[in-house]
Design an enzyme around this catalytic site. Structure first.
Site: not given
Length: 398
Positions: A189, A273, A355
């Site tokens: 992330d 992502e 996170d």
């Protein structure tokens, strides 16, 4: 089946003599001139609904060289001029394939100064590189060795805004081979407080290279703004500004290379992502910090290194609610403002770091994609909500 080696570019600094620098500067100018003239000709032809391809622009180049006002094109090697026409053809191919915008004209002040030579435009023998129209080889600083028996297919010479000269040699590297397969997978992330947060709980600090040099950069820019345009002092001040920018970019690129190499070596599958950084930098409050973090460059480096070494990179849909989804019980929270860094799940009572939880959810989504390709995006509470998750998988072809 014959083994195919990866083509890899090896970039080195070199220090040209006065004559070599003048020859290369003329070549850069001619390449820019030919590219712009060919682009203008193709644009005019397109307006007339006529089709112009590389062969047509190559014939135009031959005709241009015969004119009196463009006779200077004969003074430089013809190889870089032909290559720039091929680059223009590739730009139009990408445009018609809807992968890029319409090609733009090259600027004398803003565009990158470069020239590409194919095998007919250079000689490489015994570790000495000599370009066409030059008598002496380039004085190259061999900071790392080329592969044994390497034969460059193309050589690209460039000069950055600071005035540093670089030469890039493209050749096959038999040393790049798939790494031994492992069962390790990691979710990644990206963020601003921490550059990366891994599903293992590890957090990689954000070095913030631009912020560290922001005061020096602002001072140099103020001093340049006070100089008279076109003066020698303004040129010197511009060099100082460019030197600070280059220092920031070099440190950022070095850090990203080390980080991505480590992730590829340690993990078989890396889940990230699918962020649209181009849209995110439109946020005026976060644009500077996002640009400094260089998320797009991180993804680009990660993908090509994974392809080299037989790893897999999975990009999960940007709309997947990785931060709002409890990685323990799967409960979806209604809202999760950016200032909330830790939260407790109402259903199972697990306390989450925002996170780390997002990285773990990305890893779970990536594993589902890798195993069966099924969508793991939960149903929205509103009717008509999407339940399938888009994903992109980047892996080495068998």
């Amino acid at each position: 089946m014959a083994t195919t080696h990866v083509k890899r570019a090896f970039k080195y600094r070199f220090y040209p003599t006065g004559e070599q620098a003048a020859e290369l500067s003329r070549t850069f100018g001619c390449v820019r001139k030919v590219y712009n003239m060919a682009l203008a000709a193709r644009t005019e032809a397109w307006a007339r609904q006529e089709r112009v391809n590389y062969n047509a622009t190559s014939a135009m180049l031959t005709a241009w060289k015969k004119t009196e006002e463009l006779a200077f094109l004969n003074e430089v090697s013809s190889v870089p001029l032909q290559q720039c026409l091929r680059h223009l053809q590739a730009a139009f191919t990408s445009f018609f394939g809807k992968r890029a915008k319409y090609p733009r004209f090259k600027s004398k002040k803003k565009s990158r100064k470069s020239a590409e030579y194919t095998t007919s435009g250079f000689r490489f023998r015994d570790g000495r590189l000599t370009l066409a129209k030059m008598c002496d080889p380039l004085v190259i600083v061999w900071s790392r060795p080329l592969p044994e028996g390497a034969k460059p297919s193309t050589v690209t010479v460039s000069q950055d805004a600071v005035g540093r000269w670089y030469v890039s040699l493209l050749c096959e590297d038999p040393r790049v081979k798939p790494l031994p397969a492992t069962a390790t997978a990691v979710g990644v992330d990206v963020g601003l407080d921490h550059l990366l947060t891994l599903s293992t709980g590890e957090k990689v600090a954000n070095p913030r290279h631009e912020r560290k040099d922001r005061a020096r950069l602002a001072l140099a820019q103020r001093r340049m703004a006070k100089k008279t345009k076109g003066s020698a002092n303004r040129a010197k001040a511009r060099q100082r500004v460019a030197r600070i920018h280059a220092r920031i970019a070099d440190r950022r690129r070095d850090g990203l290379h080390k980080l991505t190499t480590r992730l590829v070596r340690e993990n078989q599958t890396i889940v990230i992502e699918d962020l649209t950084v181009r849209n995110m930098v439109r946020n005026r409050s976060l644009a500077r910090a996002i640009s400094d973090a260089a998320w797009a460059e991180f993804r680009s480096l990660l993908e090509y290194k994974a392809a080299w070494y037989g790893r897999e990179v999975i990009a999960v849909d940007r709309f997947f609610p990785s931060s709002r989804l409890c990685s323990t019980c799967g409960t979806l929270q209604e809202r999760m403002p950016l200032h909330v860094r830790t939260w407790t799940c109402d259903s199972c009572g697990t306390n989450h770091d925002r996170d780390v939880n997002a990285a773990r959810n990305l890893l779970a989504a990536g594993r589902a994609v890798s195993a069966c390709g099924a969508g793991v995006r939960p149903q929205r509470s509103s009717p008509g909500g999407q339940s399938a998750m888009k994903q992109e998988v980047f892996r080495r072809e068998p």
